[in-house]
Design an enzyme around this catalytic site. Structure first.
Site, PDB file in Angstrom:
ATOM      1  N   GLY A 208      -7.440   1.542  -2.539  1.00  0.00           N
ATOM      2  CA  GLY A 208      -7.468   0.299  -2.802  1.00  0.00           C
ATOM      3  C   GLY A 208      -7.824  -0.582  -1.712  1.00  0.00           C
TER       4      GLY A 208
ATOM      5  N   GLY B 209       2.431   4.820   1.267  1.00  0.00           N
ATOM      6  CA  GLY B 209       2.816   5.991   2.519  1.00  0.00           C
ATOM      7  C   GLY B 209       4.386   5.316   2.973  1.00  0.00           C
ATOM      8  N   SER B 210       4.109   5.729   4.342  1.00  0.00           N
ATOM      9  CA  SER B 210       6.249   5.715   4.320  1.00  0.00           C
ATOM     10  C   SER B 210       6.408   3.981   5.329  1.00  0.00           C
ATOM     11  CB  SER B 210       6.307   6.622   5.103  1.00  0.00           C
ATOM     12  OG  SER B 210       5.855   7.675   5.449  1.00  0.00           O
ATOM     13  N   VAL B 211       5.078   3.474   6.421  1.00  0.00           N
ATOM     14  CA  VAL B 211       5.249   1.647   6.153  1.00  0.00           C
ATOM     15  C   VAL B 211       5.149   1.175   5.309  1.00  0.00           C
ATOM     16  CG1 VAL B 211       4.885   0.037   7.785  1.00  0.00           C
ATOM     17  CG2 VAL B 211       4.441   2.625   8.649  1.00  0.00           C
TER      18      VAL B 211
ATOM     19  N   GLY C 181       0.412  -1.103   0.060  1.00  0.00           N
ATOM     20  CA  GLY C 181      -0.115   0.032   0.010  1.00  0.00           C
ATOM     21  C   GLY C 181       0.912   1.355   0.074  1.00  0.00           C
TER      22      GLY C 181
ATOM     23  N   GLU D 225      -0.564  -1.712  -6.394  1.00  0.00           N
ATOM     24  CA  GLU D 225      -1.838  -0.441  -7.418  1.00  0.00           C
ATOM     25  C   GLU D 225      -0.231   1.174  -7.476  1.00  0.00           C
ATOM     26  OE1 GLU D 225      -5.348   0.533  -4.513  1.00  0.00           O
ATOM     27  OE2 GLU D 225      -3.247   1.782  -4.842  1.00  0.00           O
TER      28      GLU D 225
ATOM     29  N   ASN E 203      -6.626   9.781   4.433  1.00  0.00           N
ATOM     30  CA  ASN E 203      -6.463  10.114   3.371  1.00  0.00           C
ATOM     31  C   ASN E 203      -8.177   8.783   2.295  1.00  0.00           C
ATOM     32  OD1 ASN E 203      -4.265  11.102   3.607  1.00  0.00           O
ATOM     33  ND2 ASN E 203      -3.905   9.057   3.583  1.00  0.00           N
TER      34      ASN E 203
HETATM   35  N1  COA Z   1      -4.693   7.999  15.635  1.00  0.00           N
HETATM   36  C1  COA Z   1      -4.017   9.652  15.226  1.00  0.00           C
HETATM   37  N2  COA Z   1      -3.418   9.833  14.269  1.00  0.00           N
HETATM   38  C2  COA Z   1      -2.626   8.768  14.093  1.00  0.00           C
HETATM   39  C3  COA Z   1      -2.474   6.965  14.385  1.00  0.00           C
HETATM   40  C4  COA Z   1      -3.503   6.444  15.204  1.00  0.00           C
HETATM   41  N3  COA Z   1      -3.828   5.858  15.772  1.00  0.00           N
HETATM   42  N4  COA Z   1      -1.566   6.563  13.871  1.00  0.00           N
HETATM   43  C5  COA Z   1      -0.914   7.240  12.910  1.00  0.00           C
HETATM   44  N5  COA Z   1      -2.172   8.690  13.134  1.00  0.00           N
HETATM   45  C6  COA Z   1      -0.411   9.869  12.693  1.00  0.00           C
HETATM   46  C7  COA Z   1       0.678  10.331  12.952  1.00  0.00           C
HETATM   47  O1  COA Z   1       1.339  10.356  13.548  1.00  0.00           O
HETATM   48  C8  COA Z   1       0.689  11.031  11.541  1.00  0.00           C
HETATM   49  O2  COA Z   1       0.913  11.834  11.520  1.00  0.00           O
HETATM   50  P1  COA Z   1       1.254  12.730  10.720  1.00  0.00           P
HETATM   51  O3  COA Z   1       0.887  12.973   9.426  1.00  0.00           O
HETATM   52  O4  COA Z   1       0.764  14.435  11.549  1.00  0.00           O
HETATM   53  O5  COA Z   1       2.532  12.400  11.408  1.00  0.00           O
HETATM   54  C9  COA Z   1      -0.277  10.021  10.124  1.00  0.00           C
HETATM   55  O6  COA Z   1      -1.312   9.012  11.302  1.00  0.00           O
HETATM   56  C10 COA Z   1      -0.252   8.898   9.247  1.00  0.00           C
HETATM   57  O7  COA Z   1       0.970   8.303  10.068  1.00  0.00           O
HETATM   58  P2  COA Z   1       2.238   7.223   9.425  1.00  0.00           P
HETATM   59  O8  COA Z   1       2.964   6.532  10.264  1.00  0.00           O
HETATM   60  O9  COA Z   1       3.172   8.095   8.801  1.00  0.00           O
HETATM   61  O10 COA Z   1       1.666   6.401   7.970  1.00  0.00           O
HETATM   62  P3  COA Z   1       1.262   6.386   6.669  1.00  0.00           P
HETATM   63  O11 COA Z   1       2.167   7.280   5.670  1.00  0.00           O
HETATM   64  O12 COA Z   1       2.330   5.160   6.298  1.00  0.00           O
HETATM   65  O13 COA Z   1       0.622   6.324   6.302  1.00  0.00           O
HETATM   66  C11 COA Z   1      -2.058   5.303   6.769  1.00  0.00           C
HETATM   67  C12 COA Z   1      -0.696   5.505   7.410  1.00  0.00           C
HETATM   68  C13 COA Z   1      -2.955   4.613   7.245  1.00  0.00           C
HETATM   69  C14 COA Z   1      -2.784   6.889   6.379  1.00  0.00           C
HETATM   70  C15 COA Z   1      -1.576   5.466   5.332  1.00  0.00           C
HETATM   71  O14 COA Z   1      -1.506   4.402   4.856  1.00  0.00           O
HETATM   72  C16 COA Z   1      -3.482   5.453   4.552  1.00  0.00           C
HETATM   73  O15 COA Z   1      -3.747   6.757   3.198  1.00  0.00           O
HETATM   74  N6  COA Z   1      -3.684   4.491   4.112  1.00  0.00           N
HETATM   75  C17 COA Z   1      -5.056   4.085   3.411  1.00  0.00           C
HETATM   76  C18 COA Z   1      -5.095   4.011   2.406  1.00  0.00           C
HETATM   77  C19 COA Z   1      -4.495   2.718   1.813  1.00  0.00           C
HETATM   78  O16 COA Z   1      -4.066   1.740   1.749  1.00  0.00           O
HETATM   79  N7  COA Z   1      -4.024   2.711   0.657  1.00  0.00           N
HETATM   80  C20 COA Z   1      -3.450   1.011   0.114  1.00  0.00           C
HETATM   81  C21 COA Z   1      -3.560   0.963  -1.441  1.00  0.00           C
HETATM   82  S1  COA Z   1      -2.580   1.714  -2.761  1.00  0.00           S
END
Ligand code: COA
Length: 501
Positions: A387, A270-272, A268, A293, A383
């Site tokens: 997918g 994102g950074s993780v 997916g 994707e 966001n």
């Molecule tokens: N409650 C509140 N905030 C939270 C949280 C929680 N449980 N867990 C993480 N966060 C915040 C983090 O602190 C970070 O905040 P910041 O931007 O102010 O620093 C932000 O959420 C993003 O977290 P991060 O650990 O940097 O994760 P990421 O960049 O890997 O993104 C998702 C994680 C879930 C937001 C991202 O993967 C996503 O949008 N997923 C849904 C869409 C998807 O999965 N698509 C996959 C097919 S392409």
């Protein structure tokens, strides 16, 4: 220019972005190319924002549209259109902080949709039809077919279904991308034939989007670069998550359930997710494939390391450093890549057939394995589901990663009950945090809770969850809960700024 627009008569339709934008009127539905910041329409959207806001020589002319894309846009498109109040409705995904804030204020209606589904709804007339499609392309062929650039997303169906098409020819996107796309549009239901993808590297369609060139009402020329990806580099926690996953896959290979090539991987956004994929460089696996994707930096790192044989995606989204490395040597990768429409890259039928290993990211997970990927505190959109649902529901292995804590430990990502559910316990096989990995396959809810708490949660949240489960089990049930306390952690965070007692 004759290589970019191969029908001479179409040269007459080259206009400025401002003139092209005049085809779009108040109340229209506009479908734009763009998937995770790449291959997006770049010029006409800005002209739309300018028209709504006015300039020194033109008065403001407010109007609103429904905006559909593949996924997120780059280059501040969503931000500028939001600031100009042009977007009334938006679907199926976004990741812009300004648009996100407008959505959460209730000013923009956001339809958060599985990425494979938007064009199915359009094709069936279940949502308003596309009036104008704005598609970035590297070229228009002799037959009037549009060759997309670094993403396909929903562009093929938008162009086929739209009444009118505006093409943005982007001279910064190399012509050598031609041949990388595989355009296939599934047939009508209920007698649709199977999608004949039997392997991640199968090509089943054409290399360009065939439309009637008479529908192209304007062509805009640009050389604006794709926006760079915004993923942050791996850190100690993401490295630990990757390490746990590699160990798990080694175990699956040893148990004879997977070969050393694993199964096609989806990672997916994102950074993780990017960091986890990068972690495969350290693993023992070879001849990997991706059926995903977004192809991020990590995909090309794995190609360069000789570990990945083939990658199928819907877009290529890179950091600026990686962008030059890849596009200056695109011939090196061309026969190892295919870009597909997002309804094919994310199609449940293909995901189930190929046995995809789906690795997606959660914002929070609960003790029974339900996953929230979209809503902060249960109410505020981040966001969108993207997918992740297409893959999680249909994958051979559905894996969710998250750091165990957020905001410096004030938030636990593992909670008694998720405040919003995107992926139910039925769609989640494995949860991984930096603490460890919970393998939920074959476990009932009463077995899942201790497995998740023990393997994925660090103190002090681990003890807090153990106390919650103990109390809940006194009340009984298939999935024991204390409903009056299930959201106490979220409430405490809102009131005190920390989930800690
Ligand atoms: N409650 C509140 N905030 C939270 C949280 C929680 N449980 N867990 C993480 N966060 C915040 C983090 O602190 C970070 O905040 P910041 O931007 O102010 O620093 C932000 O959420 C993003 O977290 P991060 O650990 O940097 O994760 P990421 O960049 O890997 O993104 C998702 C994680 C879930 C937001 C991202 O993967 C996503 O949008 N997923 C849904 C869409 C998807 O999965 N698509 C996959 C097919 S392409």
């Amino acid at each position: 220019m004759h290589l970019r627009i191969r029908i001479p008569a179409l040269h007459e339709r080259i206009v400025s972005a401002r003139e092209a934008a005049n085809w779009i009127q108040d109340g229209m539905t506009v479908g734009m190319s763009g998937f995770t910041r790449s291959g997006d329409a770049k010029m006409v959207p800005l002209a739309l924002a300018e028209r709504a806001l006015g300039t020194s020589d033109t008065p403001a002319a407010p109007f609103q549209i429904t905006l559909m894309t593949g996924a997120s846009m780059g280059g501040d498109v969503d931000k500028l259109l939001t600031e100009a109040h042009v977007i009334a409705r938006r679907m199926p995904f976004q990741s812009d902080p300004v648009l996100r804030a407008a959505i959460n204020r209730g000013e923009v209606m956001f339809i958060d949709q599985h990425l494979s589904e938007t064009v199915e709804h359009l094709r069936a007339g279940q949502i308003a039809p596309i009036d104008v499609a704005i598609i970035e392309a590297i070229a228009i062929t002799e037959t009037g077919a549009i060759i997309p650039s670094t993403s396909i997303g929903n562009s093929a169906s938008f162009a086929i279904l739209a009444e009118k098409i505006i093409v943005e020819i982007n001279l910064s996107q190399p012509l050598s991308l031609e041949g990388m796309h595989d355009i296939f549009v599934p047939g009508k239901r209920p007698h649709r034939a199977p999608i004949p993808i039997m392997s991640a590297d199968d090509r089943i369609g054409t290399t360009a989007i065939q439309i009637d060139p008479a529908k192209i009402v304007a062509i805009v020329i640009t050389d604006k670069l794709d926006s760079a990806s915004t993923v942050t580099p791996p850190d100690a926690e993401t490295d630990a998550i990757a390490g746990h996953l590699i160990k798990f896959f080694e175990h699956e290979v040893a148990a004879g359930r997977l070969s050393n090539a694993l199964l096609p991987l989806q990672a997916g956004i994102g950074s993780v997710a990017n960091a986890v994929l990068a972690g495969f460089r350290a693993g023992p696996f070879r001849h990997l494939t991706m059926y995903s994707e977004v192809l991020q930096d990590s995909t090309f790192d794995l190609f360069d390391a000789g570990i990945l044989d083939f990658a199928s995606g819907s877009s290529i989204t890179l950091s600026s450093k990686k962008h030059d490395e890849v596009f200056n040597h695109i011939e090196r990768y061309k026969d190892k890549l295919v870009l597909r429409p997002q309804e094919v890259s994310n199609h449940p039928e293909v995901i189930r057939r190929l046995g995809i290993i789906g690795i997606n990211t959660a914002l929070e997970v609960d003790i029974y394995g339900n996953v929230n990927s979209t809503h902060i505190g249960g109410t505020h959109m981040m966001n969108g589901i993207g997918g992740s649902g297409d893959f999680a529901r249909n994958a051979y292995l559905s894996i969710f990663t998250t750091k165990s804590i957020a905001k410096g430990g004030k938030i636990s990502s593992i909670v008694p009950m998720v405040s919003h559910v995107d992926h139910t316990e039925h769609d989640v096989d494995i949860i991984v945090t930096e603490v460890g990995l919970a393998d939920l396959r074959g476990l009932a809810p009463r077995e899942r809770a201790p497995c998740i708490i023990q393997n994925c949660v660090a103190e002090p949240y681990r003890s807090m969850l153990q106390t919650y489960v103990k109390e809940a089990q006194v009340r009984g049930g298939q999935t024991p809960h204390l409903l009056e306390k299930a959201f106490a952690w979220h409430t405490r965070y809102r009131e005190t700024g920390s989930m800690l007692e």
